[in-house]
Enzyme design. Structure first.
Site, PDB file in Angstrom:
ATOM      1  N   ASP A 125       0.790  -1.242   0.000  1.00  0.00           N
ATOM      2  CA  ASP A 125       0.000   0.000   0.000  1.00  0.00           C
ATOM      3  C   ASP A 125       0.816   1.284   0.000  1.00  0.00           C
ATOM      4  OD1 ASP A 125       0.797  -0.714   2.595  1.00  0.00           O
ATOM      5  OD2 ASP A 125      -0.988   0.115   3.551  1.00  0.00           O
ATOM      6  N   GLU A 185      -0.861  -2.303   5.173  1.00  0.00           N
ATOM      7  CA  GLU A 185       0.058  -2.181   6.315  1.00  0.00           C
ATOM      8  C   GLU A 185      -0.146  -0.852   7.016  1.00  0.00           C
ATOM      9  OE1 GLU A 185       2.988  -0.780   8.740  1.00  0.00           O
ATOM     10  OE2 GLU A 185       2.945   0.008   6.705  1.00  0.00           O
TER      11      GLU A 185
HETATM   12 ZN   LIG Z   1       4.486   3.781   6.578  1.00  0.00          ZN
HETATM   13 ZN   LIG Z   2       6.168   1.449   5.627  1.00  0.00          ZN
END
Ligand SMILES: [Zn+2]
Ligand SMILES: [Zn+2]
Length: 435
Positions: free
Chosen positions: A90, A157
């Protein structure tokens, strides 16, 4: 029997070696493509497809849509341990201001329907480009290792959700559970060309809190007919600062930041509620518990002191444990990294103050090494050291790793670590981790 084993068929991998140069043009092209086309957390559909296509082309068994947009790619190469290498997929809602010719101009709708800029301001594009190149080198050099290589493309994440989504979707049940895991993160804390190893605690526990303080709304000119939640919020914020300064033992790592306060719409209206957003960072479990309890105590008490009509709502909407690097594994992997990068380029680093949901994989019983990859332009890094003016950190609109040397180093480090781990038997590997 000749003493030379298969692993000597290839010359030692180094940043300038033929094995790296053979995959580098594609790695760099992929990096630019990912950088120009970032996607927000849990929306990484194109990104995941690009990785899956490449893994398939290299002969990996590929499964998509594991925990949303997650990708799992397996390369089975005989008996031996299973080793996981993970990248995030991401990007962030940040407007890139690096001025680079390949800077992102992408905008997208976030989960609240807002139009936001999107950029790979955390360097996950570089992690993906390195991992795909490592995947290629490992596929092309099967006589240098044996066992099962498990590549993970993890979504979301940045919202601390993707690792858990993959685990809940059976990533370690539907696929072999790794004996050991590896991940890396690029940052500006080291110059490109170096890697950092932090044995034990690598980063912090992180907790996200949303606090709603209730009052009684009314006319700004008639405060006596209201209970002003903004005033209660202001007192609360100041009182929260005394937790780290007065309650936590001096010397313990503890951060409490109120990152936003939202209340009201107009200067002459007293609103009926105020919202605070907090992040809490700690190294130790007992300090974490102490702080969360103190926040609840102070918030409730301030609301009561202010005559609030009801208790504040405290929502703990995100949290992740710190990443703990297996000390024995960190020790074991120092030698192969030094061998390929040079001794001075493998440094011991202090725990960092950011957080990561990689901890969820470790908590499933996967001892791991999460190491740092230097991303700073070495000249700018030297300048920063001399002047004390820090380079932009990850998540800054100005964050721009020195891609060429960082990518070379990342690929070499990953291959060296994997070749070291993918030897012998699973039992032997597990025995070298900390019991
Ligand atoms: Zn980050
Ligand atoms: Zn990162």
């Amino acid at each position: 029997m000749p003493l030379l084993t298969a692993s000597y068929t290839f010359a030692q991998i180094t940043p300038g070696s033929k094995e790296v140069e053979a995959v580098y043009p594609d790695a760099y092209a992929l990096y630019l493509d990912l950088h120009k086309n970032p996607e927000l957390s849990a929306h990484e559909t194109q990104t995941a497809a690009k990785l899956a296509d490449r893994f398939r082309g290299l002969g990996y068994e590929v499964t998509e849509h594991v925990g949303g947009t997650g990708v799992v790619a397996l390369l089975r190469n005989g008996e031996g341990p299973t080793v996981m290498l993970r990248t995030e997929l991401d990007a962030l809602p940040v407007e890139e201001k690096t001025g680079l010719p390949y800077a992102s101009k992408v905008r997208a709708k976030d989960d609240f329907g807002r139009d936001v800029p999107v950029a790979h301001a955390c360097g996950h594009d570089l992690h993906m480009a390195a991992l795909v190149s490592t995947a290629a080198i490992m596929a092309h050099s099967r006589n240098t290792w044996h066992g099962t290589l498990m590549l993970i493309g993890q979504p979301a994440e940045e919202t601390i959700g993707g690792a858990k989504m993959m685990i809940d979707d059976g990533v370690f049940k539907r696929f072999p559970k790794p004996d050991v895991g590896v991940a890396m993160h690029v940052d500006n804390l080291l110059p490109a060309g170096q890697v950092g190893i932090t044995p034990g605690i690598y980063n912090t526990n992180a907790d996200s809190l949303r606090i709603t303080i209730y009052g009684k709304g009314g006319h700004g000119a008639a405060p006596h007919t209201t209970i002003d939640p903004i005033v209660i919020a202001a007192r609360t914020i100041m009182a929260l600062q005394t937790i780290t300064s007065r309650e936590v033992k001096p010397g313990e790592m503890a951060v409490i930041t109120v990152g936003y306060i939202q209340a009201g719409t107009k200067n002459n209206i007293i609103p009926d509620h105020a919202e605070l957003g907090l992040t809490v960072r700690t190294f130790k479990d007992d300090i974490r518990k102490q702080i969360l309890a103190a926040i609840a105590r102070i918030t409730k008490a301030e609301a009561e002191a202010g005559g609030a009509p009801r208790e504040p709502l405290i929502e703990h909407y995100e949290g992740t444990d710190l990443v703990y690097n297996d000390p024995a594994l960190a020790q074991r992997l120092r030698a192969p990294l030094e061998a390929v990068l040079g001794r001075k380029n493998v440094v011991t680093t202090e725990p960092i103050l950011s957080s990561e949901d990689y901890a969820y994989f470790i908590e499933q019983g996967v001892p791991s090494l999460y190491f740092s990859l230097g991303g700073a332009d070495p000249e700018k890094y030297a300048q920063a050291m001399a002047t004390g003016v820090m380079l932009p950190s990850n998540h800054s609109p100005l964050f721009a790793p020195d891609a060429d040397p960082a990518l070379h180093t990342g690929i070499v480090a990953e291959v060296a670590v994997l070749r070291n781990l993918l030897q012998g038997t699973a039992e032997e590997l597990r025995k070298t981790t900390t019991p």
